[in-house]
Design a protein around this motif. Structure first.
Motif, PDB file in Angstrom:
ATOM      1  N   UNK A   1       1.004  -1.268   0.095  1.00  0.00           N
ATOM      2  CA  UNK A   1      -0.096   0.053  -0.150  1.00  0.00           C
ATOM      3  C   UNK A   1       0.766   1.233  -0.068  1.00  0.00           C
ATOM      4  N   UNK A   2       0.352   2.257  -0.037  1.00  0.00           N
ATOM      5  CA  UNK A   2       0.903   3.579  -0.211  1.00  0.00           C
ATOM      6  C   UNK A   2       0.327   4.547   0.920  1.00  0.00           C
ATOM      7  N   UNK A   3       1.213   4.734   1.870  1.00  0.00           N
ATOM      8  CA  UNK A   3       0.726   5.744   2.912  1.00  0.00           C
ATOM      9  C   UNK A   3       1.893   7.093   2.869  1.00  0.00           C
ATOM     10  N   UNK A   4       0.913   8.036   2.837  1.00  0.00           N
ATOM     11  CA  UNK A   4       1.648   9.459   2.737  1.00  0.00           C
ATOM     12  C   UNK A   4       2.907   9.199   1.759  1.00  0.00           C
TER      13      UNK A   4
END
Length: 635
Positions: free
Chosen positions: A263-266
């Motif tokens: 996933x991509x977080x920030x």
């Protein structure tokens, strides 16, 4: 009242008992047996403080007991982190102090490491072990006890802790025992006297019963001292029996199977495992869980058992998959977090996989790089996309030869991701106008995105180190308004990639040209590091099909490797050409194009806003970012 004869006799016996206590023979214990009976782990260095249990780390029993084997003169341990190799060294040291005393030379990479090791590991061990506490003391100087962390005395022997670069300490005192920690981090030479290990071994010449322990985490293949020491011994691996087929194998990361999601977080990638890691048996192909493999029988297997009789060296190699403190899931997640950054990935290889890092990694033959080429797509009108959307800045690197100019146009994105745009050759002597006019066509060309918008090259770096130095100075001076600059490559360790520019005279010395000095070795290291990244993202290198990116290009890009060469005062790293890869112009062009980006030092946030259209509305002029290393007036 006069003392009785019994009291006087008791005092006399107590006096003699203390005097002869140091002459008692060893108890007939191995190191592992002594540790199980007497050793206590200190809370400063262990999460499991208390009595030592060899059963907790059964793979350390053989290395420890090899130390008390009369057939063995030297024990070599290659191991990752959090496996217990340092505690193994401390158990051997404690055994010497208590059972078989002699002078011990304990060598750390530096003097500071030696002081730190003494304070944090040796002194707590002595304090918490009653058998040692009443024997080990600070050394005495001139009849007074000296408060020093580097020397300890005990009945029948002395402990001296030194750094590998201290020639006087290594060569001054005969020593029966040598213990070398983190061997691959040692100085290449102890002053001007050569290999520190050989210097220390010379101190053991007069001892028929000498012993040595050489321990380290592995580092770079071909430049690892511990790899050489391991090869001289029995070459033992910790193997486990497959619960399905009964074959014995050492557990390697290449045989671990797991599933994960990203996933991509920030804006950052975050990985999580969606299945428990399992081991794929190379013999039967069955998948086995971590729990079953930890419960399966394990033992040491020697690939070179004859070395025991020939060299008297037992050598052991371990990785973190056998550690009771490191789960397989943690190892897999650490790998996923590091796989896009070669520097971090090397740490995972060395400390967890227990593997040597190869400078060119698992990549990269020329054919594999050819297979990595991709199609950047076409615009709505059917023409090819010259510039992918992620490439926000364009630079050009130019290599000057006697008969031609070779150039590469490179697109750059945030976090070091690059796109090859065009690799070309302009035939002709570099002192002719036609050649430079054709280069003007490259540097002034507008490279188009899919939506039709385009950008020109921000900076061009032209090599001035050949036979046409003055011509390059003159032509670059005339083009400084277009940010075309002369550069000079300088090899060697520790030279910064881009240095402060200087003005150099042209011919009659009345006219001057700006000249940048480029640390080409730093650039080559950055290029080779990025080529190892396997997935698009930070530091990944994209290459298009066609546009000059053919077999010759990749042969030139991969034309050099980093090797350790011996010099009169020791050894040093240098880049050398790989046999069969004689042309390195492609590597030089890429190097100069990356240096051009370093000189530019772009404001990525402002460029992204401009690209997205956020800056199209009128606004006050923004102050330009300060260019790297005080660039010329024309910035």
């Amino acid at each position: 009242m006069a003392r009785s004869d019994e009291q006087r006799l008791a005092d006399l016996q107590a006096t003699y008992s203390r005097a002869v206590r140091g002459f008692l023979p060893p108890e007939g214990l191995t190191v592992s047996e002594w540790a199980d009976r007497y050793r206590r782990l200190s809370p400063e260095s262990s999460a499991e403080a208390g009595p030592w249990r060899t059963s907790r780390t059964p793979y350390l029993k053989e290395p420890m007991d090899a130390f008390t084997d009369p057939r063995v003169r030297k024990v070599v341990i290659v191991a990752g982190s959090q496996i217990g190799k340092t505690e193994c060294e401390l158990n051997c040291l404690a055994y010497i102090m208590d059972q078989d005393p002699g002078t011990v030379l304990f060598i750390q990479p530096t003097l500071e490491d030696a002081k730190k090791f003494s304070r944090l590991r040796v002194e707590p061990m002595v304090r918490d072990c009653p058998r040692l506490r009443r024997k080990v003391h600070d050394t005495e100087r001139g009849g007074k006890q000296a408060k020093t962390v580097l020397q300890k005395s005990f009945p029948g022997g002395m402990l001296m802790m030194v750094g590998s670069n201290a020639a006087s300490a290594l060569a001054s005192t005969p020593a029966r025992y040598i213990i070398g920690d983190e061997r691959d981090r040692w100085a290449l030479s102890a002053g001007r006297e050569g290999d520190p290990w050989r210097l220390a071994e010379a101190r053991q010449t007069t001892f028929y019963n000498a012993k040595a322990i050489e321990v380290s985490t592995p580092t770079v293949k071909g430049a690892s001292n511990i790899e050489t020491a391991y090869a001289s011994g029995t070459q033992e691996r910790w193997v486990t029996r497959c619960p399905e087929c009964g074959e014995w194998h050492d557990i390697q990361f290449d045989d671990i199977r797991f599933k994960y999601e990203t996933d991509r977080v920030n804006g950052r990638k975050v990985h999580r495992l969606t299945s428990e890691p399992e081991w794929l048996c190379p013999s039967c192909g069955c998948l086995v869980s971590e729990r079953r493999m930890r419960e399966a029988p394990s033992r040491w297997r020697a690939d070179n058992p004859g070395a025991l009789a020939q060299t008297r060296v037992r050598s052991f190699w371990l990785n973190a998959f056998c550690s009771p403190w490191t789960s397989w899931s943690r190892i897999c997640l650490d790998f996923l977090d590091a796989k896009d950054d070669p520097q971090r990935l090397q740490v995972v290889y060395n400390t967890l996989f227990g593997r040597l890092w190869e400078d060119r990694g698992d990549l990269v033959s020329d054919d594999e790089m050819m297979a990595r080429r991709e199609d950047y797509g076409t615009r709505p009108d059917g023409t090819p996309v010259e510039l992918p959307d992620g490439a926000l800045v364009v630079t050009v690197g130019v290599d000057v030869q006697d008969t031609r100019l070779e150039y590469e146009v490179v697109g750059h994105g945030r976090w070091g991701e690059t796109w090859g745009i065009e690799k070309g050759v302009i035939m002709g002597r570099p002192d002719t106008d036609e050649v430079w006019e054709r280069l003007d066509g490259v540097t002034s060309h507008v490279w188009r995105y899919r939506d039709g918008r385009g950008v020109r090259a921000s900076v061009t770096c032209v090599d001035s180190g050949g036979h046409y130095t003055q011509e390059v100075y003159e032509r670059c001076r005339a083009r400084q308004a277009s940010r075309v600059f002369a550069i000079k490559g300088k090899g060697g360790e520790g030279i910064p990639y881009v240095s402060v520019p200087t003005q150099v005279p042209i011919r009659d010395k009345r006219i001057k040209c700006w000249l940048y000095t480029i640390g080409v070795d730093a650039g080559k290291a950055q290029i080779m590091s990025s080529l190892k990244v396997q997935e698009p993202g930070p530091k990944y290198c994209h290459f298009p099909r066609g546009r000059g990116y053919d077999e010759g290009y990749f042969a030139g890009l991969l034309s050099e490797r980093l090797v350790l060469s011996k010099t009169g005062t020791g050894s040093r790293w240098r880049w050398e050409k790989i046999p069969g890869h004689e042309r390195n112009e492609a590597l030089d062009c890429r190097n100069y194009a990356l240096a051009a980006l370093e000189m530019l030092n772009p404001d990525w946030d402002a460029i992204e806003r401009s690209r997205s259209g956020a800056d199209r509305a009128p606004s006050r002029p923004k102050r330009q970012r300060r260019r790297r290393d005080r660039a010329p007036d024309e910035w």
